[in-house]
Design an enzyme around this catalytic site. Structure first.
Site, mmCIF file in Angstrom:
data_model
loop_
_atom_site.group_PDB
_atom_site.id
_atom_site.type_symbol
_atom_site.label_atom_id
_atom_site.label_comp_id
_atom_site.label_asym_id
_atom_site.label_seq_id
_atom_site.Cartn_x
_atom_site.Cartn_y
_atom_site.Cartn_z
ATOM 1 N N ASP A 410 0.843 -1.188 0.000
ATOM 2 C CA ASP A 410 0.000 0.000 0.000
ATOM 3 C C ASP A 410 0.888 1.253 0.000
ATOM 4 O O ASP A 410 1.871 1.326 0.747
ATOM 5 C CB ASP A 410 -0.890 -0.030 1.251
ATOM 6 C CG ASP A 410 -1.827 1.146 1.325
ATOM 7 O OD1 ASP A 410 -2.676 1.280 0.434
ATOM 8 O OD2 ASP A 410 -1.702 1.943 2.279
ATOM 9 N N GLU A 439 1.847 0.177 -4.970
ATOM 10 C CA GLU A 439 1.321 1.439 -5.483
ATOM 11 C C GLU A 439 2.464 2.453 -5.517
ATOM 12 O O GLU A 439 2.778 3.068 -4.500
ATOM 13 C CB GLU A 439 0.221 1.968 -4.569
ATOM 14 C CG GLU A 439 -1.030 1.125 -4.532
ATOM 15 C CD GLU A 439 -2.096 1.766 -3.662
ATOM 16 O OE1 GLU A 439 -3.180 2.073 -4.179
ATOM 17 O OE2 GLU A 439 -1.850 1.967 -2.464
#
Length: 715
Positions: A410, A439
């Protein structure tokens, strides 16, 4: 010394630099000399090297003649006889601090010997540390002093078997006591309030053999949330919303067809990715049906979340049940990707990190305030040695103890490149081909651009895949502008980008001109847990259109995910047009918004079968899984079709099918096109998928149906 008793303040900001703040209300903020005194009453004069006025204080920068000894109290005395304790300041964010206190042992937390239990905590700036122990089912606590050892580690060995004892650490830094759960805790009480001593060897299971996995492009990822997956009344699952439910096999919906894990197996998925299941805030574990949360509020990084357990009050239940879930997934030949949130904590001030070594684990901006690239008030300082060590230790723990097969990072752009390279090395040392995706968004955190683990630095992270937002926004339209229409919705402005992302974003015409170097770095997706589902975007963008056309657009977008070069990523339920009723940020919305509606699988079974067929095509034909940028440039040729149609001829080496045509018509009208000479089998059209098709197209011309993906194959 209470902060209210201090006439002025003094901070150790570097190993030999002390900053002193004298309020103007105290002797006009003036002192011509300062000295430092330790426990032995030895007094040494400080050298004042700079003085400046800042708001209502005079700030003095002073040099120490010799470095202080951490873990011992010091006092600063001014010319007026005023005295204050020396507080630990910005020194903890210096490289010299990192060098001096880096501890490479693998025994932080709790470890066992025969009838002995050892506790170790890294807290180099603490003056005292105590262990607070509580017997199970008791309110009485015993306090035990811990001993300072090398590298700022505090240790105590208790000559007793303390299984199921609850524990915390009491840490004194800057004259203040704080109570903290062990950052290395592997078990906790309900809602993570206390650490618990457990024997993990009691819970261990043998990892079953999994089918070979050669390259990231061989993966087909299915993202879901443990609660969403089974909580629907018609999921056919007994233990709804729990680890046990997500691992149930042979469950059936109202139509008598598979749901849950058996359905995912039937669909052809290779990797299930679960939203975070480490211990998080936002749901009261003792009343798990009261609130909902995605899980991006990390509390304890090495403990499973309790709200997915059948008994959050039993520290062993969540451990055993999560392991059983992973085991059941493995038994189906499917791998497990864990969504990890090492970029921030839920609340910095109350986190174990901040209580144990205040200020160390988090980035601060040039004004000394905590930075906020994550948008939640804190950024983890992954570039610091003991922060990086914690992340690597945690990754190792989940792989070795829970048999995790891959990680989704994340907000990976908050983390630094060196940490992510070490993550790759750690994973490879345990299990080669571990899938790592992240990400790589460029976020506003005080880390040099060339050190951020972001998409633009992908060449420094060749073995880590990036969520490809260019693919997402090109195919469906900009995620953050609900009404923006992408290539599949007929927007010709996205035509050039569409040709690029479908061929892996590697620069189909020229090496080095693409977003990425190799297709194995591109996670191709149009929806995930975040933002609107594709179905909801279609309903907003094209509100007056009949459902049949919505279905065609959705099918084309999802088909392109599966057949483009790179790693296909599906949001659970995408194949039966998942809707969140227009909710674009459902992180704490109720079950009726977030749950997977298994009745839609029955309602849209034609589309489910179509997507299942495309997955089989991808698996069967290596030409849809080319492994390098060079292979893409060598084996894929552009067909000269009128804009906005896209066509590619792809060589399918070492296979009885030697050439495949991928043809895309995003317009609402039929299109007559020229195709290469030969006898072509129709594997895919707008309605069906057939791996061994009897339908043939001869000659040089054919008609493409509106809003349609077509695949032709030639032996």
């Amino acid at each position: 010394m209470n902060s209210n008793d201090r006439n002025f303040q003094a901070y150790l900001d570097e190993m030999n630099i002390i900053t002193i703040l004298l309020p103007l209300s105290y002797h006009h903020g003036s002192s011509s000399t300062f000295s430092i005194s330790d426990e032995s009453q030895k007094v040494t004069t400080l050298q004042i090297i700079k003085k400046q006025q800042i708001e209502n204080n005079n700030k003095y920068i002073c040099r120490l003649g010799e470095e202080i000894s951490f873990g011992h109290p010091y006092w600063i005395i001014d010319e007026h006889g005023g005295k204050t304790d020396l507080q630990i300041g910005a020194v903890i964010r210096t490289e010299s601090f990192d060098e001096r206190f880096f501890y490479d042992g693998n025994d932080l937390g709790v470890s066992f010997m025969e009838n002995q239990t050892q506790f170790k905590l890294w807290s180099p700036t603490a003056a005292q540390v105590k262990l607070k122990l509580r017997k199970p089912n008791s309110t009485f606590s015993e306090i035990i002093k811990m001993r300072r050892e090398e590298k700022g580690v505090w240790s105590v060995l208790v000559h007793s078997d303390l299984e199921l004892f609850q524990y915390t650490f009491l840490v004194q830094v800057n004259q203040e006591w704080r109570e903290s759960v062990d950052p290395y805790a592997v078990a906790v009480t309900a809602n993570g309030e206390l650490g618990v001593v457990v024997k993990l060897e009691k819970t261990r299971r043998q990892k079953p053999f999994l089918p070979p996995f050669e390259n990231p492009v061989d993966a087909i990822i299915y993202e879901t949330h443990i609660r969403d997956f089974t909580i629907h009344p018609d999921s056919g699952v007994k233990h709804k919303g729990l680890y046990l439910g997500a691992g149930e096999l042979n469950t059936k919906g109202k139509d008598g067809e598979p749901t849950g894990l058996s359905y995912v197996k039937d669909l052809g998925i290779t990797h299930i990715e679960f939203l975070p299941f480490n211990d998080f805030a936002g749901v009261d574990e003792t009343e798990p049906n009261k609130d909902y949360n995605w899980g991006y509020n990390p509390l304890h990084f090495n403990v499973p979340e309790g709200s997915y357990s059948s008994n959050p009050l039993d520290p062993y239940a969540r451990i055993i049940e999560l392991k059983q879930l992973i085991d059941n997934i493995h038994s189906q030949g499917i791998r497990v990707i864990m969504d990890v949130v090492y970029n921030h904590v839920y609340i910095r001030e109350t986190s174990s990190f901040e209580k144990v070594v205040p200020g160390y684990y988090f980035r601060h901006n040039e004004l000394g305030f905590p930075s906020n690239g994550t948008g939640v008030g804190n950024d983890i300082a992954s570039e610091r040695k003991m922060v990086r060590k914690f992340i690597l230790d945690s990754i190792r723990f989940w792989m070795e103890e829970y048999h995790i097969d891959g990680f989704r990072f994340d907000l990976m752009g908050i983390l630094d490149i060196d940490t992510m390279k070490e993550v790759r090395k750690t994973c490879d040392s345990i299990q080669e081909k571990t899938l790592i995706i992240g990400e790589g968004w460029n976020l506003n955190t005080p880390l040099a651009m060339d050190k951020k683990a972001i998409i633009r630095n992908q060449s420094k992270l060749p073995d880590i895949a990036q969520f490809n937002d260019k693919f997402r926004d090109t195919i469906k339209g900009n995620t953050f502008y609900l009404y923006d229409k992408g290539y599949v919705l007929g927007n010709e402005h996205y035509y050039v980008e569409a040709k690029e992302v479908i061929t892996g974003s590697v620069g189909i015409d020229k090496e080095g001109s693409g977003l990425l170097s190799n297709p194995s770095q591109s996670v191709n997706y149009v929806e995930c847990h975040d933002n609107h589902t594709l179905w909801d975007k279609l309903l907003s963008c094209l509100p007056d259109m009949d459902e049949l056309l919505h279905i065609k657009y959705h099918r084309l977008a999802t088909g392109l995910i599966i057949l483009s070069q790179g790693i296909p990523f599906l949001h659970s339920g995408q194949e039966f047009f998942r809707t969140k009723r227009g909710d674009g940020n459902s992180y704490k919305s109720p079950d009726h918004i977030n749950r997977l509606d298994w009745n839609r699988k029955q309602l849209y079974s034609d589309n489910v079968n179509y997507i299942k067929g495309l997955i089989q095509i991808r698996k069967q034909f290596p030409c849809f899984r080319l492994k390098t940028g060079d292979a893409i440039r060598n084996y894929i040729q552009n067909l000269p079709l009128p804009i906005p149609l896209i066509g590619y001829s792809i060589q399918n080496e070492n296979h009885d099918i030697r050439e495949v045509l991928l043809l895309i018509n995003p317009t609402r009208s039929k299109q007559s096109i020229q195709i290469p000479d030969g006898k072509w089998s129709v594997l895919v059209d707008d309605e069906k998928v057939e791996i061994s098709s009897k339908q043939l197209v001869l000659g040089k011309e054919m008609v493409l149906e509106p809003v349609c993906l077509t695949i032709l194959a030639k032996k």
